[in-house]
Design a protein around this motif. Structure first.
Motif, PDB file in Angstrom:
ATOM      1  N   ALA A 139      96.781  -1.779  58.442  1.00 41.39           N
ATOM      2  CA  ALA A 139      96.348  -0.571  59.432  1.00 41.39           C
ATOM      3  C   ALA A 139      94.871  -2.018  59.370  1.00 41.39           C
ATOM      4  CB  ALA A 139      96.249   0.050  59.358  1.00 41.39           C
ATOM      5  N   VAL A 140      94.632  -2.241  60.636  1.00 41.91           N
ATOM      6  CA  VAL A 140      93.444  -2.396  61.020  1.00 41.91           C
ATOM      7  C   VAL A 140      92.197  -1.787  60.824  1.00 41.91           C
ATOM      8  CG1 VAL A 140      91.675  -3.475  63.130  1.00 41.91           C
ATOM      9  CG2 VAL A 140      94.101  -3.634  62.976  1.00 41.91           C
ATOM     10  N   VAL A 141      91.050  -1.635  60.303  1.00 48.13           N
ATOM     11  CA  VAL A 141      90.102  -0.908  59.409  1.00 48.13           C
ATOM     12  C   VAL A 141      88.942  -0.942  60.586  1.00 48.13           C
ATOM     13  CG1 VAL A 141      88.188  -0.888  58.212  1.00 48.13           C
ATOM     14  CG2 VAL A 141      90.261  -2.018  57.376  1.00 48.13           C
ATOM     15  N   LYS A 142      88.945   0.164  61.250  1.00 59.16           N
ATOM     16  CA  LYS A 142      87.971   0.255  62.453  1.00 59.16           C
ATOM     17  C   LYS A 142      86.253  -0.059  61.748  1.00 59.16           C
ATOM     18  CE  LYS A 142      86.252   4.005  66.179  1.00 59.16           C
ATOM     19  NZ  LYS A 142      87.626   5.193  66.224  1.00 59.16           N
ATOM     20  N   GLY A 143      86.379  -0.551  63.117  1.00 59.34           N
ATOM     21  CA  GLY A 143      84.670  -1.506  63.417  1.00 59.34           C
ATOM     22  C   GLY A 143      84.520  -2.517  62.295  1.00 59.34           C
ATOM     23  N   GLN A 144      85.665  -2.761  62.250  1.00 56.49           N
ATOM     24  CA  GLN A 144      85.967  -4.225  62.069  1.00 56.49           C
ATOM     25  C   GLN A 144      86.060  -5.338  62.917  1.00 56.49           C
ATOM     26  OE1 GLN A 144      88.794  -5.189  58.719  1.00 56.49           O
ATOM     27  NE2 GLN A 144      87.889  -5.962  57.372  1.00 56.49           N
ATOM     28  N   THR A 145      85.542  -5.553  63.830  1.00 57.35           N
ATOM     29  CA  THR A 145      85.435  -6.491  65.206  1.00 57.35           C
ATOM     30  C   THR A 145      85.384  -8.326  65.099  1.00 57.35           C
ATOM     31  OG1 THR A 145      83.481  -5.815  66.149  1.00 57.35           O
ATOM     32  CG2 THR A 145      85.829  -4.314  66.740  1.00 57.35           C
ATOM     33  N   ALA A 146      84.719  -8.592  63.904  1.00 55.49           N
ATOM     34  CA  ALA A 146      84.558  -9.656  63.917  1.00 55.49           C
ATOM     35  C   ALA A 146      85.430 -10.657  63.939  1.00 55.49           C
ATOM     36  CB  ALA A 146      84.120 -10.406  62.419  1.00 55.49           C
ATOM     37  N   SER A 147      85.013 -12.007  64.444  1.00 52.62           N
ATOM     38  CA  SER A 147      86.124 -12.595  65.074  1.00 52.62           C
ATOM     39  C   SER A 147      87.211 -13.305  63.527  1.00 52.62           C
ATOM     40  CB  SER A 147      85.967 -13.856  66.268  1.00 52.62           C
ATOM     41  OG  SER A 147      85.704 -14.480  65.237  1.00 52.62           O
ATOM     42  N   SER A 148      86.122 -13.572  62.352  1.00 53.19           N
ATOM     43  CA  SER A 148      86.542 -14.086  61.767  1.00 53.19           C
ATOM     44  C   SER A 148      87.234 -12.750  60.788  1.00 53.19           C
ATOM     45  CB  SER A 148      85.561 -14.519  60.447  1.00 53.19           C
ATOM     46  OG  SER A 148      85.084 -13.504  59.991  1.00 53.19           O
ATOM     47  N   SER A 149      87.813 -11.677  60.718  1.00 52.64           N
ATOM     48  CA  SER A 149      88.643 -10.771  59.850  1.00 52.64           C
ATOM     49  C   SER A 149      89.841 -10.960  60.069  1.00 52.64           C
ATOM     50  CB  SER A 149      87.784  -9.678  60.128  1.00 52.64           C
ATOM     51  OG  SER A 149      87.936  -9.027  61.749  1.00 52.64           O
ATOM     52  N   PRO A 164      95.884 -12.502  61.916  1.00 52.48           N
ATOM     53  CA  PRO A 164      94.869 -12.076  62.627  1.00 52.48           C
ATOM     54  C   PRO A 164      94.567 -10.470  62.635  1.00 52.48           C
ATOM     55  CG  PRO A 164      95.848 -14.002  64.066  1.00 52.48           C
ATOM     56  CD  PRO A 164      96.488 -13.223  62.651  1.00 52.48           C
ATOM     57  N   PRO A 165      93.941  -9.687  63.164  1.00 46.12           N
ATOM     58  CA  PRO A 165      93.808  -8.213  63.248  1.00 46.12           C
ATOM     59  C   PRO A 165      95.041  -7.261  64.064  1.00 46.12           C
ATOM     60  CG  PRO A 165      91.819  -8.449  63.361  1.00 46.12           C
ATOM     61  CD  PRO A 165      92.623 -10.401  63.128  1.00 46.12           C
ATOM     62  N   HIS A 166      95.161  -8.358  65.039  1.00 50.31           N
ATOM     63  CA  HIS A 166      96.048  -7.566  66.444  1.00 50.31           C
ATOM     64  C   HIS A 166      97.396  -8.263  66.166  1.00 50.31           C
ATOM     65  CE1 HIS A 166      95.629 -12.481  67.025  1.00 50.31           C
ATOM     66  NE2 HIS A 166      96.786 -12.075  67.614  1.00 50.31           N
ATOM     67  N   ILE A 167      98.132  -9.040  64.928  1.00 49.08           N
ATOM     68  CA  ILE A 167      99.150  -9.208  64.653  1.00 49.08           C
ATOM     69  C   ILE A 167      99.997  -7.930  63.962  1.00 49.08           C
ATOM     70  CG2 ILE A 167     100.789 -10.596  63.684  1.00 49.08           C
ATOM     71  CD1 ILE A 167      99.071 -11.751  65.828  1.00 49.08           C
ATOM     72  N   ALA A 168     100.706  -6.983  64.772  1.00 47.91           N
ATOM     73  CA  ALA A 168     101.065  -5.620  63.202  1.00 47.91           C
ATOM     74  C   ALA A 168     102.935  -6.318  63.305  1.00 47.91           C
ATOM     75  CB  ALA A 168     101.903  -4.629  64.917  1.00 47.91           C
ATOM     76  N   SER A 169     102.951  -5.270  62.354  1.00 43.21           N
ATOM     77  CA  SER A 169     104.865  -5.207  61.403  1.00 43.21           C
ATOM     78  C   SER A 169     104.982  -5.700  62.835  1.00 43.21           C
ATOM     79  CB  SER A 169     104.777  -4.193  60.689  1.00 43.21           C
ATOM     80  OG  SER A 169     106.054  -4.240  59.694  1.00 43.21           O
ATOM     81  N   GLY A 170     106.898  -6.353  62.371  1.00 44.72           N
ATOM     82  CA  GLY A 170     107.227  -7.194  63.515  1.00 44.72           C
ATOM     83  C   GLY A 170     107.045  -7.713  64.455  1.00 44.72           C
ATOM     84  N   THR A 171     106.301  -8.329  64.208  1.00 48.74           N
ATOM     85  CA  THR A 171     105.786  -9.512  64.961  1.00 48.74           C
ATOM     86  C   THR A 171     105.826 -10.963  64.165  1.00 48.74           C
ATOM     87  OG1 THR A 171     103.665  -8.351  65.415  1.00 48.74           O
ATOM     88  CG2 THR A 171     104.037 -10.938  66.236  1.00 48.74           C
ATOM     89  N   ARG A 172     106.965 -11.279  65.106  1.00 47.36           N
ATOM     90  CA  ARG A 172     107.116 -13.419  65.231  1.00 47.36           C
ATOM     91  C   ARG A 172     106.167 -14.045  65.007  1.00 47.36           C
ATOM     92  NH1 ARG A 172     111.454 -14.661  62.594  1.00 47.36           N
ATOM     93  NH2 ARG A 172     111.924 -16.267  64.213  1.00 47.36           N
ATOM     94  N   ILE A 173     105.578 -14.796  63.694  1.00 46.07           N
ATOM     95  CA  ILE A 173     104.993 -15.971  64.261  1.00 46.07           C
ATOM     96  C   ILE A 173     105.423 -17.120  63.947  1.00 46.07           C
ATOM     97  CG2 ILE A 173     103.630 -14.084  63.528  1.00 46.07           C
ATOM     98  CD1 ILE A 173     103.050 -15.049  60.906  1.00 46.07           C
ATOM     99  N   VAL A 174     104.170 -17.973  63.951  1.00 46.49           N
ATOM    100  CA  VAL A 174     104.370 -19.054  63.223  1.00 46.49           C
ATOM    101  C   VAL A 174     103.471 -19.854  62.366  1.00 46.49           C
ATOM    102  CG1 VAL A 174     104.482 -21.910  63.872  1.00 46.49           C
ATOM    103  CG2 VAL A 174     105.161 -20.446  65.992  1.00 46.49           C
ATOM    104  N   VAL A 175     104.187 -20.037  61.090  1.00 43.60           N
ATOM    105  CA  VAL A 175     103.634 -20.049  59.795  1.00 43.60           C
ATOM    106  C   VAL A 175     103.351 -21.604  59.209  1.00 43.60           C
ATOM    107  CG1 VAL A 175     103.177 -19.348  57.222  1.00 43.60           C
ATOM    108  CG2 VAL A 175     104.033 -17.842  58.726  1.00 43.60           C
ATOM    109  N   ASP A 176     102.545 -22.302  59.226  1.00 45.17           N
ATOM    110  CA  ASP A 176     102.210 -23.397  58.458  1.00 45.17           C
ATOM    111  C   ASP A 176     102.541 -23.481  57.041  1.00 45.17           C
ATOM    112  OD1 ASP A 176     100.973 -25.832  56.653  1.00 45.17           O
ATOM    113  OD2 ASP A 176      99.809 -25.803  58.198  1.00 45.17           O
ATOM    114  N   VAL A 177     103.871 -24.155  56.485  1.00 40.26           N
ATOM    115  CA  VAL A 177     104.713 -24.205  55.481  1.00 40.26           C
ATOM    116  C   VAL A 177     103.739 -24.864  54.153  1.00 40.26           C
ATOM    117  CG1 VAL A 177     106.847 -24.822  54.251  1.00 40.26           C
ATOM    118  CG2 VAL A 177     106.752 -24.656  56.430  1.00 40.26           C
ATOM    119  N   TYR A 178     102.889 -25.803  54.564  1.00 35.57           N
ATOM    120  CA  TYR A 178     102.068 -26.398  53.302  1.00 35.57           C
ATOM    121  C   TYR A 178     100.923 -25.627  53.051  1.00 35.57           C
ATOM    122  CZ  TYR A 178     105.918 -29.535  53.437  1.00 35.57           C
ATOM    123  OH  TYR A 178     107.435 -29.932  53.314  1.00 35.57           O
ATOM    124  N   GLU A 179      99.970 -25.307  53.824  1.00 32.07           N
ATOM    125  CA  GLU A 179      99.105 -24.209  53.807  1.00 32.07           C
ATOM    126  C   GLU A 179      99.278 -23.199  53.461  1.00 32.07           C
ATOM    127  OE1 GLU A 179      95.890 -25.847  53.832  1.00 32.07           O
ATOM    128  OE2 GLU A 179      96.858 -27.357  53.850  1.00 32.07           O
TER     129      GLU A 179
END
Length: 187
Positions: A139-149, A164-179
């Motif tokens: 879950a997102v920690v309240k008050g943790q709004t820095a873009s790098s968090s 990133p904080p806005h990504i929730a469980s169940g979301t489909r994302i694109v992942v870099d395989v090697y990094e």
């Protein structure tokens, strides 16, 4: 094809001391005294060993050309991975270690490129990015709004990455395989 030691670039495959090596990192050094040299970090493509070697400009190394073939990943059986040649439909089984951390991103039916040296499989290249589903995200920690968090999350293949904080469980994302990093949300 012979090349000078200072012409080695990352990704080059070279023959060194009887083995086949891939240049991973290079650093060109020109000391005040003496000749310039190339510090090369190399990984052995047969047994996975790593080494650092200094090559002077006068030294030459044999650059190796690898044949590439299109294969399709079929299934995993313990530590063995089975692939099929897309032209001949011949199947080949390789140890999971050959792929390293990228093996976790293999998906049934995935097209891969196999690099062969004298008909022997040396490495398997997966696509640079794949789509995966987040199965667990903190879950997102309240008050943790820095873009790098970023927060930890677990993908459907069991790999842990930071998202990133806005990504929730169940979301489909694109992942870099090697990094093993988050790229963007899947469409």
């Amino acid at each position: 094809m012979k090349i000078s030691g200072v012409d080695i670039r990352p990704g080059n495959i070279i023959e060194y001391e009887g083995g086949i090596w891939r240049a991973v990192k290079i650093q060109h050094t020109q000391p005040g005294k003496g000749g310039a040299y190339m510090q090369v970090e190399m990984k052995n493509l047969i047994d996975g060993r790593k080494t650092n070697v200094r090559f002077r400009s006068a030294e030459t190394v044999e650059r190796v050309r690898l044949d590439t073939k299109d294969f399709q990943f079929l299934f995993a059986d313990g530590d063995d991975l089975t692939f099929m040649d897309k032209e001949t439909y011949e199947q080949i089984t390789l140890p999971r270690d050959l792929l390293g951390d990228a093996a976790a991103f293999l998906q049934d039916g995935m097209d891969v490129i196999m690099e062969l040296h004298e008909e022997r499989p040396i490495s398997v290249q997966l696509p640079d990015t794949i789509e995966a589903t987040i199965v667990e995200a903190d879950a997102v920690v309240k008050g943790q709004t820095a873009s790098s968090s970023y927060k930890p999350a677990v993908l459907d293949n069991g790999v842990r990455i930071m998202v990133p904080p806005h990504i929730a469980s169940g979301t489909r994302i694109v992942v870099d395989v090697y990094e093993q990093t988050y790229v963007r949300r899947a469409d």
